[in-house]
Design an enzyme around this catalytic site. Structure first.
Site, short mmCIF file in Angstrom:
data_model
loop_
_atom_site.label_atom_id
_atom_site.label_comp_id
_atom_site.label_asym_id
_atom_site.label_seq_id
_atom_site.Cartn_x
_atom_site.Cartn_y
_atom_site.Cartn_z
CD GLN A 41 -2.73 -1.29 2.49
OE1 GLN A 41 -2.53 -0.56 3.45
NE2 GLN A 41 -3.65 -2.24 2.52
CG HIS B 35 -2.94 -1.11 7.91
ND1 HIS B 35 -3.52 -1.81 8.95
CD2 HIS B 35 -3.62 -1.48 6.79
CE1 HIS B 35 -4.51 -2.57 8.48
NE2 HIS B 35 -4.57 -2.39 7.16
CE1 TYR C 225 -12.65 9.50 17.83
CE2 TYR C 225 -10.35 9.95 18.34
CZ TYR C 225 -11.65 10.39 18.14
OH TYR C 225 -11.93 11.72 18.29
CE1 TYR D 8 -9.66 -7.34 6.26
CE2 TYR D 8 -7.60 -7.21 7.48
CZ TYR D 8 -8.58 -6.61 6.73
OH TYR D 8 -8.50 -5.28 6.45
CD GLU E 4 -14.55 2.79 14.35
OE1 GLU E 4 -13.90 3.81 14.67
OE2 GLU E 4 -14.70 1.81 15.11
#
Ligand code: HEC
Length: 472
Positions: free
Chosen positions: A184, A250, A354, A365, A344
């Site tokens: 990513q 991430h 959070y 997963y 979210e």
């Protein structure tokens, strides 16, 4: 009916490895059904419900039956591919392998977005609009920024920064940072300084690379620079998350300026679910607030706490790939990817927790629970949860008068379900959702431009569209 597949797929990276794979297997309808259900429940969120990420793929780990089996069973944890050895039996994995190979062969045309050259017209609950194709020829456009002269800057995840000129030319901008374009990672967000027209200053986030002891490590970093023509000058790295990590996913990386003039940035958990988000001594799994030169605002919530990273503004965040300032309230809103379910939307408040990964609406997963808790004292509840996950990316509040009935609403892209979400905002609440542009492609970014139009960036093939309301 029987579905057959042969071992002869379009493997690119491990030709010759097929010897161990079955020559030909028949899939009964019942087996196909089982495999399809497992695929949709466990894989579709990341790989596309119609196998989109596997069609026309350059295989990293091989496409033989044996390679696929290994990829699924043991995963590639450093790239963000979970292991399924505790979820599925070997037989179930073999069925998944057959399902993939069968499906990929019969769906080669997938991965193409609809032909929009003639400007498709879409119906929203409020009005009709046309979709103009503004930019083509991109791969994975991660972010857009709009210059005062009408040009657009576009980051390509592979590492290039483009200027798209008024004359519709794509020009490369020199002086960008070295990035690790794997998984990513790559060249990620871009944000102009609020006084860009005076100081030509901009901010880029990216996955920085460090080679150490035979290993390649990476982290999220932010560079400030001045745009002079098509060159970046006076580059300075103003944020570099610690520690560097071996994982390739991430990275978070969205940037937004607050009304306070400080730069907010999201930092993903880098896969360290248990170790990072609740641990204030590392940068991962947080949002951060810094000054434009990288120094720390004196009233950041943890500046006086020993061992805490002083740039932390909130913690317990997972991987936020969309963030924007609410033009009404001035507060910073973001959304974050949940695991399997549990994406979210959160309003970011100083010092708040959070909850990730102690509290979540999602499950892991591989199907196992991460936490029994969906709520907990001391943990701020999200204002919106998506189950199943839509894999949100990009975020913009609708401003101006072009979009009647949308004003103040929140636009969010969906990577896995390939649509643009309009969240109906009322104050600090979200009171409904309309899904637009269904199947347009993986929506990576959405922004309001100074011309008052909504721009949407879609991946593979990379294109940028503009939503133009149709006068009736
Ligand atoms: C959390 C997201 C996620 C989920 C869920 C997931 N994968 Fe993956 N998978 C990845 C990532 C990331 C990679 C690494 C390659 C890439 O970046 O696409 C990968 C790689 C793979 C590969 C190797 C691809 C190659 O190029 O060699 C296979 C095969 C695969 N996944 C199959 C599956 C199957 C089958 C499932 C469901 C049982 C699944 N994946 C679930 C994220 C996911």
């Amino acid at each position: 009916m029987l579905f057959t597949f042969t071992s002869c797929t379009r493997s690119t990276s491990t030709a010759g490895n097929d010897a161990a794979a079955p020559q030909e297997q028949a899939l009964s309808e019942a087996d196909l059904d089982k495999a399809r259900t497992n695929y949709v429940n466990y894989c579709g969120g990341c790989h596309g419900r119609e196998l989109q990420t596997f069609v026309n793929r350059k295989w990293q780990h091989g496409a033989s039956a044996k390679d696929l089996f290994k990829s699924i069973k043991f995963g590639h944890p450093q790239e963000g591919m979970p292991a399924y050895d505790t979820t599925f039996t070997d037989q179930e994995i073999n069925l998944l392998v057959a399902y993939l190979r069968n499906g990929i062969n019969s769906q080669k045309s997938l991965g193409n977005t609809p032909d929009l050259s003639k400007g498709a017209v879409y119906q929203s609950e409020e009005f009709r609009f046309r979709l103009d194709t503004v930019v083509t020829g991109l791969e994975v456009p991660w972010a857009m920024a709009f210059l005062p002269n009408g040009d657009m800057l576009i980051t390509e995840r592979s590492g290039t920064l483009y200027r798209f000129t008024q004359a519709k030319q794509l020009q490369k901008v020199a002086g960008t940072p070295e990035v690790l374009a794997q998984g990513q990672g790559g060249l990620l967000d871009i944000q102009l300084h609020p006084d860009f027209s005076k100081n030509q200053t901009l901010f880029l986030s990216y996955s920085a690379v460090k080679r150490e002891g035979g290993q390649t490590l990476s982290t999220t970093a932010v560079m400030r620079a001045r745009l002079q023509g098509n060159t970046l000058q006076d580059q300075k790295v103003i944020f570099e998350a610690q520690p560097y990590d071996r994982t390739r996913h991430h990275y978070g990386s969205r940037l937004a300026f607050g009304r306070d003039g400080f730069l907010y940035l999201t930092m993903g958990d880098r896969g360290g679910t248990k170790t990072n988000p609740q641990n204030l001594s590392v940068h991962a799994g947080k949002t951060h607030r810094i000054k434009e030169d990288g120094s720390i605002p004196a009233d950041n919530p943890f500046v006086d706490q020993k061992d805490a990273m002083p740039s932390i503004f909130t913690y317990g965040n997972r991987n936020a790939q969309g963030m924007a300032r609410n033009p009404e309230t001035g507060e910073i809103w973001l959304h974050e990817h949940g695991p399997k379910g549990g994406d979210e939307v959160n309003i970011i408040r100083k010092g708040a927790n959070y909850g990730w990964a102690e509290v979540t609406y999602g499950i892991n997963y591989n199907g196992f629970k991460i936490s029994d808790l969906q709520q907990k004292a001391g943990v701020t509840d999200p204002i919106k949860v998506w189950v199943p996950s839509i894999a949100p990316s990009g975020m913009a509040f609708v401003t101006g008068n072009r979009y009647k009935g949308w004003k103040g609403d929140l636009l969010v892209g969906s990577l896995s379900f390939r649509f643009l979400s309009r969240l109906k905002v009322n104050g600090n609440n979200i009171e409904g959702e309309e899904r637009l542009l269904q199947d347009i492609g993986r929506v990576r970014d959405v922004r309001m431009a100074p011309d008052g139009y909504v721009y949407v960036a879609v991946e593979s093939p990379g294109r940028i569209f503009r939503l133009v309301p149709v006068q009736e």
